[in-house]
Design an enzyme around this catalytic site. Structure first.
Site, PDB file in Angstrom:
ATOM      1  N   HIS A  26       0.869  -1.178   0.000  1.00  0.00           N
ATOM      2  CA  HIS A  26       0.000   0.000   0.000  1.00  0.00           C
ATOM      3  C   HIS A  26       0.903   1.224   0.000  1.00  0.00           C
ATOM      4  O   HIS A  26       2.132   1.092   0.072  1.00  0.00           O
ATOM      5  CB  HIS A  26      -0.961  -0.012   1.198  1.00  0.00           C
ATOM      6  CG  HIS A  26      -0.287   0.075   2.532  1.00  0.00           C
ATOM      7  ND1 HIS A  26       0.468  -0.954   3.057  1.00  0.00           N
ATOM      8  CD2 HIS A  26      -0.261   1.066   3.461  1.00  0.00           C
ATOM      9  CE1 HIS A  26       0.934  -0.607   4.250  1.00  0.00           C
ATOM     10  NE2 HIS A  26       0.516   0.614   4.516  1.00  0.00           N
ATOM     11  N   HIS A  66       1.192   3.971   2.066  1.00  0.00           N
ATOM     12  CA  HIS A  66       1.583   4.740   3.243  1.00  0.00           C
ATOM     13  C   HIS A  66       3.082   5.043   3.184  1.00  0.00           C
ATOM     14  O   HIS A  66       3.873   4.220   2.707  1.00  0.00           O
ATOM     15  CB  HIS A  66       1.281   3.961   4.528  1.00  0.00           C
ATOM     16  CG  HIS A  66      -0.046   4.281   5.133  1.00  0.00           C
ATOM     17  ND1 HIS A  66      -0.759   3.359   5.885  1.00  0.00           N
ATOM     18  CD2 HIS A  66      -0.795   5.413   5.126  1.00  0.00           C
ATOM     19  CE1 HIS A  66      -1.886   3.917   6.301  1.00  0.00           C
ATOM     20  NE2 HIS A  66      -1.930   5.157   5.856  1.00  0.00           N
ATOM     21  N   ASP A 125       5.490   5.036   5.354  1.00  0.00           N
ATOM     22  CA  ASP A 125       6.471   4.167   6.008  1.00  0.00           C
ATOM     23  C   ASP A 125       6.754   2.901   5.204  1.00  0.00           C
ATOM     24  O   ASP A 125       7.695   2.172   5.505  1.00  0.00           O
ATOM     25  CB  ASP A 125       6.049   3.824   7.440  1.00  0.00           C
ATOM     26  CG  ASP A 125       4.721   3.109   7.541  1.00  0.00           C
ATOM     27  OD1 ASP A 125       3.748   3.584   6.927  1.00  0.00           O
ATOM     28  OD2 ASP A 125       4.637   2.078   8.238  1.00  0.00           O
ATOM     29  N   HIS A 126       5.964   2.646   4.159  1.00  0.00           N
ATOM     30  CA  HIS A 126       6.181   1.480   3.298  1.00  0.00           C
ATOM     31  C   HIS A 126       6.748   1.856   1.929  1.00  0.00           C
ATOM     32  O   HIS A 126       7.038   0.971   1.131  1.00  0.00           O
ATOM     33  CB  HIS A 126       4.872   0.713   3.106  1.00  0.00           C
ATOM     34  CG  HIS A 126       4.362   0.103   4.374  1.00  0.00           C
ATOM     35  ND1 HIS A 126       4.432  -1.243   4.638  1.00  0.00           N
ATOM     36  CD2 HIS A 126       3.802   0.672   5.473  1.00  0.00           C
ATOM     37  CE1 HIS A 126       3.916  -1.488   5.834  1.00  0.00           C
ATOM     38  NE2 HIS A 126       3.536  -0.338   6.356  1.00  0.00           N
ATOM     39  N   HIS A 165      -6.981  -2.378   5.522  1.00  0.00           N
ATOM     40  CA  HIS A 165      -6.053  -1.541   6.286  1.00  0.00           C
ATOM     41  C   HIS A 165      -6.703  -0.186   6.569  1.00  0.00           C
ATOM     42  O   HIS A 165      -6.182   0.873   6.212  1.00  0.00           O
ATOM     43  CB  HIS A 165      -4.745  -1.381   5.518  1.00  0.00           C
ATOM     44  CG  HIS A 165      -3.683  -0.626   6.277  1.00  0.00           C
ATOM     45  ND1 HIS A 165      -3.506  -0.735   7.638  1.00  0.00           N
ATOM     46  CD2 HIS A 165      -2.727   0.256   5.847  1.00  0.00           C
ATOM     47  CE1 HIS A 165      -2.510   0.037   8.019  1.00  0.00           C
ATOM     48  NE2 HIS A 165      -2.029   0.659   6.949  1.00  0.00           N
TER      49      HIS A 165
END
Length: 303
Positions: free
Chosen positions: A93, A95, A97-98, A184
């Protein structure tokens, strides 16, 4: 007699061919980052490498992941993780932090690539990639129009594959990657991945709440890499933060339920949200409800 000699010769020839054929290399599963949005000097952002057949397949690209790749190349003999050799990245996904190391991976030493990076992920990935081009426009222009001897000035570009429907999104070189939707919270779509190699099945949860689909996809997997929330830490949060995290992530009791349904060879805990509780509570809480093998992963652990 001639028949016997012919049979012996054929057997010897076959033995020679078998001896010359390379042995099936064991799939390596290396955790490149186990962190969360909370800064932690010991934990890079989320990232996983599955290495098979001389190729590395990456799943998520949190901040610091590329540096962990370089560490694995230098200290673990994982030559496939040298950044310019990586051809396939799968994002669960979008976001931050990914994804923070997505442009890092695409830009690192790109002029030494022999093939473009392929990136797979949710709708919006192309727009994110275009943003990387814009962010690096000055650098790209300097390298492609100056006197730097760049053989192929297009290799900074990424071949983007936005996932439309659940199912097989990659199948080649003995490796199959299946994407499946997970919940999520407010971010849609979000995916988990099931990776099948000649000798191993790996399931990567991405970020998700309890998912019956994931439990089904993980049945019989050799390795299940799954995010988790320590329930002890979660219970100490205010009600609004409890509601937010429970709508987006998986409590230890819920992950134990998934593990009991799926019975993976090993359950690897990553993206460990523990708040004020000791990080080890995530493991001990699951082990109280599940009798299989559980590992609380650190960066560069291998399975």
């Amino acid at each position: 007699m001639k028949k016997i000699l012919g049979t012996l010769a054929a057997t010897a020839a076959l033995g020679g061919l078998l001896a010359a054929a390379p042995a099936l290399a064991e799939t390596r599963v290396i955790v490149l980052g186990t962190g969360t949005p909370v800064p932690d000097a010991d934990r890079a952002g989320p990232g996983l490498a599955v290495i098979s057949g001389g190729e590395a397949y990456l799943f998520d690209a949190g901040g610091g992941m590329v540096q962990r790749m370089i560490q694995a190349w230098q200290t673990m003999g994982a030559e496939e993780l040298y950044p310019t050799k990586v051809k396939h990245l799968f994002l669960s996904h979008l976001h931050s932090d990914h994804t923070l190391d997505y442009p890092e991976l695409a830009a690192t030493y790109w002029w030494r690539r022999t093939e473009k990076l392929n990136a797979y992920g949710p709708e919006g990935l192309q727009a994110m990639t275009d943003g990387y081009y814009e962010m690096q426009a000055i650098d790209i222009n300097l390298r492609t129009s100056g006197n730097q001897p760049v053989k192929d000035p297009t290799l900074y570009q990424v071949d983007v594959h936005e996932i439309g429907d659940d199912g097989v999104i990659f199948d080649g070189d003995g490796v199959k990657v299946e994407a499946f939707s997970v919940n999520h919270g407010d971010i849609h779509p979000a995916y988990g991945y099931r990776i099948t190699t000649p000798d191993k099945t790996v399931v990567f949860s991405g970020d998700t709440t309890y998912s019956p689909t994931l439990a089904e996809m993980a049945k019989g997997a050799d390795v299940l890499v799954h995010e988790v929330i320590s329930e002890e830490g979660w219970k100490a949060l205010t009600p609004d933060w409890q509601a937010y995290h429970h709508s987006s992530h998986t409590l230890t009791s819920e992950l134990a339920q998934i593990a009991n349904e799926a019975r993976p060879g090993v359950l690897v805990l990553t993206h460990i949200l523990h708040y004020g509780a000791p990080i080890g509570t995530a493991q001990t809480e699951i082990e109280a409800l599940y009798d299989g093998k559980v590992v609380l992963a650190n960066d560069l652990d291998e399975f």
